[in-house]
Design a protein around this motif. Sequence first.
Motif, PDB file in Angstrom:
ATOM      1  N   THR A   1       0.852  -1.186   0.000  1.00 53.03           N
ATOM      2  CA  THR A   1       0.000   0.000   0.000  1.00 53.03           C
ATOM      3  C   THR A   1       0.888   1.237   0.000  1.00 53.03           C
ATOM      4  N   ASP A   2       0.870   1.996  -1.097  1.00 54.81           N
ATOM      5  CA  ASP A   2       1.634   3.225  -1.210  1.00 54.81           C
ATOM      6  C   ASP A   2       0.678   4.395  -1.364  1.00 54.81           C
ATOM      7  N   PRO A   3       1.158   5.616  -1.314  1.00 54.52           N
ATOM      8  CA  PRO A   3       0.247   6.782  -1.445  1.00 54.52           C
ATOM      9  C   PRO A   3      -0.534   6.791  -2.752  1.00 54.52           C
ATOM     10  N   ILE A   4       0.079   6.335  -3.833  1.00 55.94           N
ATOM     11  CA  ILE A   4      -0.625   6.329  -5.118  1.00 55.94           C
ATOM     12  C   ILE A   4      -1.822   5.387  -5.064  1.00 55.94           C
ATOM     13  N   THR A   5      -1.601   4.195  -4.487  1.00 58.73           N
ATOM     14  CA  THR A   5      -2.697   3.232  -4.374  1.00 58.73           C
ATOM     15  C   THR A   5      -3.812   3.759  -3.487  1.00 58.73           C
ATOM     16  N   GLU A   6      -3.429   4.421  -2.373  1.00 55.44           N
ATOM     17  CA  GLU A   6      -4.437   4.981  -1.475  1.00 55.44           C
ATOM     18  C   GLU A   6      -5.259   6.054  -2.181  1.00 55.44           C
ATOM     19  N   ARG A   7      -4.599   6.905  -2.979  1.00 56.68           N
ATOM     20  CA  ARG A   7      -5.328   7.977  -3.674  1.00 56.68           C
ATOM     21  C   ARG A   7      -6.286   7.395  -4.703  1.00 56.68           C
ATOM     22  N   VAL A   8      -5.823   6.393  -5.466  1.00 55.69           N
ATOM     23  CA  VAL A   8      -6.706   5.767  -6.456  1.00 55.69           C
ATOM     24  C   VAL A   8      -7.876   5.089  -5.779  1.00 55.69           C
ATOM     25  N   LYS A   9      -7.627   4.431  -4.641  1.00 56.83           N
ATOM     26  CA  LYS A   9      -8.693   3.749  -3.916  1.00 56.83           C
ATOM     27  C   LYS A   9      -9.736   4.744  -3.428  1.00 56.83           C
ATOM     28  N   ASN A  54     -10.363   7.746  -4.703  1.00 59.17           N
ATOM     29  CA  ASN A  54     -11.109   8.290  -5.838  1.00 59.17           C
ATOM     30  C   ASN A  54     -12.176   7.306  -6.320  1.00 59.17           C
ATOM     31  N   MET A  55     -11.827   6.032  -6.371  1.00 61.09           N
ATOM     32  CA  MET A  55     -12.801   5.028  -6.781  1.00 61.09           C
ATOM     33  C   MET A  55     -13.975   4.964  -5.812  1.00 61.09           C
ATOM     34  N   GLN A  56     -13.673   5.111  -4.505  1.00 61.72           N
ATOM     35  CA  GLN A  56     -14.745   5.085  -3.519  1.00 61.72           C
ATOM     36  C   GLN A  56     -15.644   6.299  -3.663  1.00 61.72           C
ATOM     37  N   ASP A  66     -19.602   6.319  -4.443  1.00 59.09           N
ATOM     38  CA  ASP A  66     -20.587   7.004  -3.602  1.00 59.09           C
ATOM     39  C   ASP A  66     -21.449   7.950  -4.419  1.00 59.09           C
ATOM     40  N   ILE A  67     -20.809   8.667  -5.367  1.00 57.08           N
ATOM     41  CA  ILE A  67     -21.566   9.615  -6.190  1.00 57.08           C
ATOM     42  C   ILE A  67     -22.572   8.870  -7.050  1.00 57.08           C
TER      43      ILE A  67
END
Length: 284
Positions: free
Chosen positions: A241-249, A251-253, A257-258
């Motif tokens: 788990t790196d910052p890039i993966t966290e950001r993509v996760k 955004n997908m969430q 939600d939207i």
Amino acid sequence: VLYKESVGTGTPTAVTPEMERVKRTQEICSSVLYKENIGKATPTPVTPEMERVKRNQEIISSVLYKENVGKVTPTPITPEMERVKRNQEIISSVLYKDNVGQATPTPVTPEMERVKRNQEQISSVAYREGLGKATPSPVTPEMERVKRSQEQISSVLYKEHMAKGTPTPLTPEMERAKRNQENISSVLYSDSFRKQVQGKAAYVLDTPEMRRVRETQRHISTVKYHEDFEKSKGSFTPVVTDPITERVKKNMQDFSDISYRGIQRRVVEMERKRVDQDQENLTG
């Protein structure tokens, strides 16, 4: 002979005017290149003395040839030799037909078609009547060795008889003729494929043996699939788990939600209402 035996039956193609033109162009190119390499010569008349010398040379060559021939041992004519002889006659017949020049085409009348069919039937009957009973013989290791030796000897002798060639320049006309030949070959091949193969299914008998093999293959595939599934069940692949993966996760969430709550739809409706209100203010 071995090469001709491995060649299957071909599909005859019609000689089109374009193919005739390309063939004549190739002959003209060959004739032009040949004549360019020949220098100027002075013709001399054929005198009786020259005729006499020519005949003497032929006689001397024949005598010397016969003197160099030693004694030979006669061998019996085996069925294999008979078969090779017939193959040679067939090959000679094919080569003879290749050297035949252009002919005047004649229309094929119904009478000619009838005669042709009768000839084919007579030839088929006569061919089958001439076939006698044969005794099959097993292929021994010695026969295989002799066959391989003959192939190697033929290859060596063929390469020894090859002389050195004279390279000729490739002119634009020759390049154009070559491209035309490739295009014609491609068109004829495609037409033959469409007429003979395309759209036709290959019929295979559904025998009990084939059904058994098909059922066995299906069982093997099922067993293999379940075996791989059981091995991979309960296992997982760890991911860093790196910052890039966290950001993509994240955004997908947010997108999920939207879409789930209908926020995007409400935003669009509010934007449309705002535009309508602005239009009313401008007109009022």
